[in-house]
Scaffold this motif. Sequence first.
Motif, PDB file in Angstrom:
ATOM      1  N   ASP A 229       0.836  -1.200   0.000  1.00  0.00           N
ATOM      2  CA  ASP A 229       0.000   0.000   0.000  1.00  0.00           C
ATOM      3  C   ASP A 229       0.872   1.252   0.000  1.00  0.00           C
ATOM      4  N   LEU A 230       0.416   2.263  -0.739  1.00  0.00           N
ATOM      5  CA  LEU A 230       1.095   3.553  -0.710  1.00  0.00           C
ATOM      6  C   LEU A 230       0.728   4.290   0.572  1.00  0.00           C
ATOM      7  N   LEU A 231      -0.553   4.256   0.893  1.00  0.00           N
ATOM      8  CA  LEU A 231      -1.061   4.825   2.132  1.00  0.00           C
ATOM      9  C   LEU A 231      -1.851   3.723   2.836  1.00  0.00           C
ATOM     10  N   VAL A 232      -1.574   3.507   4.087  1.00  0.00           N
ATOM     11  CA  VAL A 232      -2.201   2.380   4.782  1.00  0.00           C
ATOM     12  C   VAL A 232      -3.409   2.830   5.595  1.00  0.00           C
ATOM     13  N   SER A 233      -4.388   1.958   5.642  1.00  0.00           N
ATOM     14  CA  SER A 233      -5.547   2.189   6.494  1.00  0.00           C
ATOM     15  C   SER A 233      -5.205   1.736   7.903  1.00  0.00           C
ATOM     16  N   THR A 234      -6.047   2.107   8.849  1.00  0.00           N
ATOM     17  CA  THR A 234      -5.816   1.724  10.242  1.00  0.00           C
ATOM     18  C   THR A 234      -6.746   0.582  10.617  1.00  0.00           C
ATOM     19  N   PRO A 235      -6.205  -0.604  10.874  1.00  0.00           N
ATOM     20  CA  PRO A 235      -7.059  -1.737  11.251  1.00  0.00           C
ATOM     21  C   PRO A 235      -7.836  -1.438  12.535  1.00  0.00           C
ATOM     22  N   LYS A 236      -9.037  -1.963  12.609  1.00  0.00           N
ATOM     23  CA  LYS A 236      -9.848  -1.829  13.812  1.00  0.00           C
ATOM     24  C   LYS A 236      -9.392  -2.870  14.830  1.00  0.00           C
ATOM     25  N   MET A 237      -9.066  -2.428  16.028  1.00  0.00           N
ATOM     26  CA  MET A 237      -8.637  -3.377  17.046  1.00  0.00           C
ATOM     27  C   MET A 237      -9.781  -4.307  17.440  1.00  0.00           C
ATOM     28  N   SER A 238     -11.019  -3.854  17.294  1.00  0.00           N
ATOM     29  CA  SER A 238     -12.153  -4.721  17.616  1.00  0.00           C
ATOM     30  C   SER A 238     -12.156  -5.954  16.721  1.00  0.00           C
ATOM     31  N   SER A 239     -11.755  -5.786  15.455  1.00  0.00           N
ATOM     32  CA  SER A 239     -11.708  -6.938  14.551  1.00  0.00           C
ATOM     33  C   SER A 239     -10.557  -7.859  14.919  1.00  0.00           C
ATOM     34  N   LYS A 240      -9.450  -7.290  15.410  1.00  0.00           N
ATOM     35  CA  LYS A 240      -8.311  -8.107  15.825  1.00  0.00           C
ATOM     36  C   LYS A 240      -8.662  -8.907  17.084  1.00  0.00           C
ATOM     37  N   VAL A 241      -9.367  -8.264  18.001  1.00  0.00           N
ATOM     38  CA  VAL A 241      -9.797  -8.953  19.219  1.00  0.00           C
ATOM     39  C   VAL A 241     -10.769 -10.074  18.865  1.00  0.00           C
ATOM     40  N   SER A 242     -11.718  -9.783  17.975  1.00  0.00           N
ATOM     41  CA  SER A 242     -12.686 -10.797  17.556  1.00  0.00           C
ATOM     42  C   SER A 242     -11.984 -11.981  16.918  1.00  0.00           C
ATOM     43  N   SER A 243     -10.981 -11.687  16.105  1.00  0.00           N
ATOM     44  CA  SER A 243     -10.231 -12.754  15.449  1.00  0.00           C
ATOM     45  C   SER A 243      -9.498 -13.623  16.464  1.00  0.00           C
ATOM     46  N   ALA A 244      -8.907 -12.985  17.469  1.00  0.00           N
ATOM     47  CA  ALA A 244      -8.188 -13.738  18.504  1.00  0.00           C
ATOM     48  C   ALA A 244      -9.139 -14.662  19.262  1.00  0.00           C
ATOM     49  N   ILE A 245     -10.337 -14.182  19.560  1.00  0.00           N
ATOM     50  CA  ILE A 245     -11.331 -15.012  20.257  1.00  0.00           C
ATOM     51  C   ILE A 245     -11.776 -16.168  19.374  1.00  0.00           C
ATOM     52  N   LYS A 246     -11.988 -15.872  18.099  1.00  0.00           N
ATOM     53  CA  LYS A 246     -12.484 -16.880  17.163  1.00  0.00           C
ATOM     54  C   LYS A 246     -11.468 -17.992  16.945  1.00  0.00           C
ATOM     55  N   GLU A 247     -10.183 -17.626  16.931  1.00  0.00           N
ATOM     56  CA  GLU A 247      -9.137 -18.598  16.627  1.00  0.00           C
ATOM     57  C   GLU A 247      -8.688 -19.393  17.855  1.00  0.00           C
ATOM     58  N   THR A 248      -9.219 -19.057  19.013  1.00  0.00           N
ATOM     59  CA  THR A 248      -8.839 -19.758  20.242  1.00  0.00           C
ATOM     60  C   THR A 248     -10.088 -20.349  20.888  1.00  0.00           C
ATOM     61  N   SER A 249      -9.904 -20.913  22.078  1.00  0.00           N
ATOM     62  CA  SER A 249     -11.038 -21.566  22.736  1.00  0.00           C
ATOM     63  C   SER A 249     -11.350 -20.938  24.087  1.00  0.00           C
ATOM     64  N   VAL A 250     -11.044 -19.639  24.246  1.00  0.00           N
ATOM     65  CA  VAL A 250     -11.360 -19.003  25.525  1.00  0.00           C
ATOM     66  C   VAL A 250     -12.867 -18.952  25.745  1.00  0.00           C
ATOM     67  N   ILE A 251     -13.614 -18.882  24.623  1.00  0.00           N
ATOM     68  CA  ILE A 251     -15.073 -18.956  24.693  1.00  0.00           C
ATOM     69  C   ILE A 251     -15.517 -20.021  23.707  1.00  0.00           C
ATOM     70  N   ASP A 252     -16.111 -21.084  24.205  1.00  0.00           N
ATOM     71  CA  ASP A 252     -16.581 -22.164  23.333  1.00  0.00           C
ATOM     72  C   ASP A 252     -17.937 -21.807  22.738  1.00  0.00           C
ATOM     73  N   GLY A 253     -18.030 -21.909  21.409  1.00  0.00           N
ATOM     74  CA  GLY A 253     -19.314 -21.667  20.745  1.00  0.00           C
ATOM     75  C   GLY A 253     -19.684 -20.203  20.637  1.00  0.00           C
ATOM     76  N   ALA A 254     -18.704 -19.308  20.675  1.00  0.00           N
ATOM     77  CA  ALA A 254     -19.003 -17.881  20.544  1.00  0.00           C
ATOM     78  C   ALA A 254     -19.608 -17.589  19.174  1.00  0.00           C
ATOM     79  N   GLU A 255     -20.414 -16.526  19.091  1.00  0.00           N
ATOM     80  CA  GLU A 255     -21.078 -16.164  17.848  1.00  0.00           C
ATOM     81  C   GLU A 255     -20.383 -14.963  17.209  1.00  0.00           C
ATOM     82  N   PHE A 256     -20.335 -14.974  15.861  1.00  0.00           N
ATOM     83  CA  PHE A 256     -19.681 -13.908  15.116  1.00  0.00           C
ATOM     84  C   PHE A 256     -20.551 -13.506  13.930  1.00  0.00           C
TER      85      PHE A 256
END
Length: 448
Positions: A229-256
């Motif tokens: 990218d020439l100019l970068v956007s700023t990722p949303k930390m909420s999406s990063k947090v959601s991804s971390a929850i989804k990829e792990t098992s801290v919450i079983d059966g979480a909804e997204f």
Amino acid sequence: MSYRNPKYIDTSVQGSFDKLQNTINANVATMAKNQKEQKEKDEAEQNRQILAGTNQSQATITKNANYNTVGNQVTTGKVGNYFSSYPARAAELATELSKTPRPDNYAELQAELNSLNKAPETMKAMLENASSFLNIKDMSDFDPNQNQGAILATQVLNNKAGYTEENGFSYDFRQGEGGSIEMVFSGKGYIPPTKNGKKNTDPNDLVSFKEPYVLNSAGMQQMQENDQDLLVSTPKMSSKVSSAIKETSVIDGAEFDDNGGFLGGGILNSSVLGDEEKSYIFTAPDGSKYSQMVRNVDREKVEVGLDLAIQEQIQSFINPDYGNDGQARSVWNMRIAKVADATVFNEETAALAFPELAEDKEALKAAWKKGSGAWNYSDQLSEEQIKVFKVMYKKTVVDDVMKKLNSQNYLSDRKVKGTEGSATITTQNNVITNPRTNAGFGGVGKNS
């Protein structure tokens, strides 16, 4: 716009220009659409100013309309001017190359003709890449520490109010090395163009390219192929947090949601619970109150559970082979550094980043200072910056996840079986107590 000149141009050369005429015009139309969207956003912003009761804003809107140009006409004209001499030159080259015997500079002439034949394709790709690289739709969440020339070029190419030729800004095309084409932005003007219904001449509002800003077609094509990218956007930390929850098992059966955003639900994994217990009041389905002990959420266990996902995210930013360190800078400046923990020295946190300096507070403080603060986009990320980023990025994600796990939504999942108190609640000195332990309650829970 047309490159046609049948009287002078060789048939094969003419074909290369005609073949891409429609695609170039279509791309110019796309750029005009982007400019229209930007104009609508500008008008909406100006409308908000009007609704706020500033009469001056309406005059500004009216005046600024005079500083707008039609994007597709401007771009079409500039491309047409760039190619205006190509047909005649192509015909000259074709004539020279057909001579017998061959001219001494035959190879040089053939290379030039090849370059002319490829020029429309090069221009097409350049317009597509420029439209992609410089089309920033939402500047509100955009890191202003990025390249000033590129940011200004974005405003000019997208015809943002005031960044037009009428107000002193311009861009043009010129030949680059190796058959490439360069897009050159330059100029200066007062932003906004008008103040109090008059032409703006306030020196504090003068915006300018410090030097011509150049985009090279070959360079942009390489960036496009490398997914840069020439100019970068700023990722949303909420999406990063959601991804971390989804990829792990801290919450079983979480909804997204469809975009991967965390919606809640699921059951708290018992592996993240600690040994500490606290009594809470719960409301039974029949409305009666009862008490029960609940276990604490153990931060260290949560960190362990999330670690792999967090480390993968960190590497996606700072890994020297595939990381997007531009977004690392944006995430730092626009997300992490806005939290006091990132900019105010904390000895315990700093020691996590620089364990080798844990015994030397002054050295620890100096290292933290080098790693924090605003990050630019011109220098390589320093060792201190990378170490601070790793610690603070992890802390940011874990902090957010801990808030979710400690919320009322998962309180019932933390109950300790066999510790239910009587449904009859008594009070002593206005303090609700547990008939089972005669201890004060730690809080109030939702229905079991």
